[in-house]
Design an enzyme around this catalytic site. Structure first.
Site, PDB file in Angstrom:
ATOM      1  N   HIS A   1       0.742  -1.209  -0.101  1.00 39.41           N
ATOM      2  CA  HIS A   1      -0.029   0.077  -0.079  1.00 39.41           C
ATOM      3  C   HIS A   1       0.657   1.465   0.216  1.00 39.41           C
ATOM      4  O   HIS A   1       0.416   2.328  -0.637  1.00 39.41           O
ATOM      5  CB  HIS A   1      -0.965   0.074   1.106  1.00 39.41           C
ATOM      6  CG  HIS A   1      -0.701   0.370   2.569  1.00 39.41           C
ATOM      7  ND1 HIS A   1       0.450  -0.662   3.175  1.00 39.41           N
ATOM      8  CD2 HIS A   1      -0.164   1.469   3.283  1.00 39.41           C
ATOM      9  CE1 HIS A   1       0.858  -0.330   4.216  1.00 39.41           C
ATOM     10  NE2 HIS A   1       0.245   1.297   4.200  1.00 39.41           N
ATOM     11  N   ASP A   2       2.044   1.345   0.540  1.00 38.89           N
ATOM     12  CA  ASP A   2       2.743   2.307   0.665  1.00 38.89           C
ATOM     13  C   ASP A   2       3.987   2.431  -0.320  1.00 38.89           C
ATOM     14  O   ASP A   2       4.969   3.254  -0.555  1.00 38.89           O
ATOM     15  CB  ASP A   2       3.526   2.482   1.883  1.00 38.89           C
ATOM     16  CG  ASP A   2       2.865   3.385   2.934  1.00 38.89           C
ATOM     17  OD1 ASP A   2       1.617   3.789   2.559  1.00 38.89           O
ATOM     18  OD2 ASP A   2       2.885   3.091   4.143  1.00 38.89           O
TER      19      ASP A   2
ATOM     20  N   LYS B   1       5.491   5.727  -1.992  1.00 37.95           N
ATOM     21  CA  LYS B   1       6.457   6.479  -1.165  1.00 37.95           C
ATOM     22  C   LYS B   1       7.854   6.412  -1.652  1.00 37.95           C
ATOM     23  O   LYS B   1       8.579   7.208  -1.325  1.00 37.95           O
ATOM     24  CB  LYS B   1       6.278   6.227   0.271  1.00 37.95           C
ATOM     25  CG  LYS B   1       5.196   6.571   0.955  1.00 37.95           C
ATOM     26  CD  LYS B   1       5.388   6.216   2.290  1.00 37.95           C
ATOM     27  CE  LYS B   1       3.845   6.998   3.173  1.00 37.95           C
ATOM     28  NZ  LYS B   1       4.019   6.466   4.663  1.00 37.95           N
TER      29      LYS B   1
ATOM     30  N   HIS C   1      -6.674   3.421  -0.825  1.00 39.39           N
ATOM     31  CA  HIS C   1      -6.824   3.259   0.578  1.00 39.39           C
ATOM     32  C   HIS C   1      -6.846   4.617   1.510  1.00 39.39           C
ATOM     33  O   HIS C   1      -6.801   4.416   2.783  1.00 39.39           O
ATOM     34  CB  HIS C   1      -5.574   2.182   0.903  1.00 39.39           C
ATOM     35  CG  HIS C   1      -4.291   2.653   0.914  1.00 39.39           C
ATOM     36  ND1 HIS C   1      -3.363   3.293  -0.122  1.00 39.39           N
ATOM     37  CD2 HIS C   1      -3.371   3.516   2.138  1.00 39.39           C
ATOM     38  CE1 HIS C   1      -2.328   3.784   0.171  1.00 39.39           C
ATOM     39  NE2 HIS C   1      -2.488   3.836   1.751  1.00 39.39           N
ATOM     40  N   HIS C   2      -6.609   5.772   0.892  1.00 40.48           N
ATOM     41  CA  HIS C   2      -6.851   6.959   1.585  1.00 40.48           C
ATOM     42  C   HIS C   2      -8.154   7.653   1.464  1.00 40.48           C
ATOM     43  O   HIS C   2      -8.316   8.585   1.780  1.00 40.48           O
ATOM     44  CB  HIS C   2      -5.721   7.838   1.386  1.00 40.48           C
ATOM     45  CG  HIS C   2      -4.378   7.434   2.210  1.00 40.48           C
ATOM     46  ND1 HIS C   2      -4.417   7.669   3.593  1.00 40.48           N
ATOM     47  CD2 HIS C   2      -3.048   6.976   1.618  1.00 40.48           C
ATOM     48  CE1 HIS C   2      -2.944   7.176   3.964  1.00 40.48           C
ATOM     49  NE2 HIS C   2      -2.450   6.910   2.765  1.00 40.48           N
TER      50      HIS C   2
ATOM     51  N   ASP D   1      -4.223   0.273   8.264  1.00 40.93           N
ATOM     52  CA  ASP D   1      -3.055   1.005   8.014  1.00 40.93           C
ATOM     53  C   ASP D   1      -3.338   2.026   9.210  1.00 40.93           C
ATOM     54  O   ASP D   1      -2.196   2.458   9.866  1.00 40.93           O
ATOM     55  CB  ASP D   1      -3.276   1.770   6.680  1.00 40.93           C
ATOM     56  CG  ASP D   1      -2.236   2.620   6.312  1.00 40.93           C
ATOM     57  OD1 ASP D   1      -1.264   2.572   7.129  1.00 40.93           O
ATOM     58  OD2 ASP D   1      -2.734   3.662   5.396  1.00 40.93           O
TER      59      ASP D   1
END
Length: 227
Positions: free
Chosen positions: A65-66, A69, A118-119, A147
């Site tokens: 999910h990240d 970044k 997911h945000h 998360d």
């Protein structure tokens, strides 16, 4: 027809793990965050009675999910103070970057969408697309809650970890954004199991880190002897 994500795991796992490890290595505070989120998301997915294929998709998406970044500057990623508007814009681009990376793998189209969304939040106040309610894929909602819980219960450069009970209460009270009431019911019923799985994963990861460190020391010593 798109193959289930489980069929592509043997060929893609190493690549995803390498990218996630590169992100983790840049910020000591978020090391192993993705491992924990993946484990807790699986618990929530099973409480929701998602199929095994859908649960595997949730697990892979939670782990990745990240991944966006990887494009962030260290100055923003590690900043201890409040972010400027420009820095927030950079942060909010990460889910889209992750989506752009993952959607290039044909079997990961669903994983990519979960990472992108997911945000998002139930009331439409999330990002990047401002989806609301059932517009948000249920799998993305699962990853979002896992998360947020892990972020609350972990030390970060800008805050100390919250106790489990406080974190659960904050999420249920809407202090961390609006969530689907169905997902909140899953958190209520699985709260004890999530606490246990988080502990178990941390123990496992500490053992793995210790083993890896010993192996690296042995390799270093062997190379020194050869030199």
């Amino acid at each position: 027809m798109t193959e289930p994500v489980s069929s592509s795991l043997p060929t893609c796992r190493d690549l995803i793990q390498s990218i996630v490890a590169a992100v983790d290595a840049r910020d000591v505070y978020t090391a192993h965050h993705s491992d924990r989120v993946a484990a807790m998301a699986v618990v929530l997915a099973r409480v929701l009675h998602l199929s095994e294929d859908d649960t595997t998709t949730v697990q892979v998406a939670a782990f990745a999910h990240d991944i966006g970044k990887i494009s962030m500057s260290d100055a923003v990623l590690r900043k201890a103070g409040p972010l400027t508007d420009a820095e927030w814009d950079e942060m909010r681009r990460c889910p889209v970057t992750g989506y752009d990376i993952l959607r290039k793998v044909p079997q990961f189209q669903r994983v990519a969408l979960i990472v992108r969304h997911h945000h998002e939040r139930w009331d439409g106040r999330g990002y990047p697309d401002g989806l609301k309610g059932n517009e948000i894929p249920i799998e993305a909602q699962v990853v979002a809650l896992a998360d947020v819980y892990d972020a609350l219960t972990s030390d970060r450069c800008y805050k100390k970890a919250c106790p489990h009970e406080q974190a659960v209460k904050m999420i249920l009270n809407g202090e961390c954004g609006a969530f689907n009431p169905l997902i909140l019911d899953c958190l209520r019923s699985a709260a004890d199991k999530i606490l246990q799985i988080r502990y178990d994963v941390d123990v496992c990861l500490r053992r793995r880190d210790k083993k890896d460190a010993a192996a690296n020391e042995a390799d270093s010593a062997a190379n020194t002897k050869k030199a």
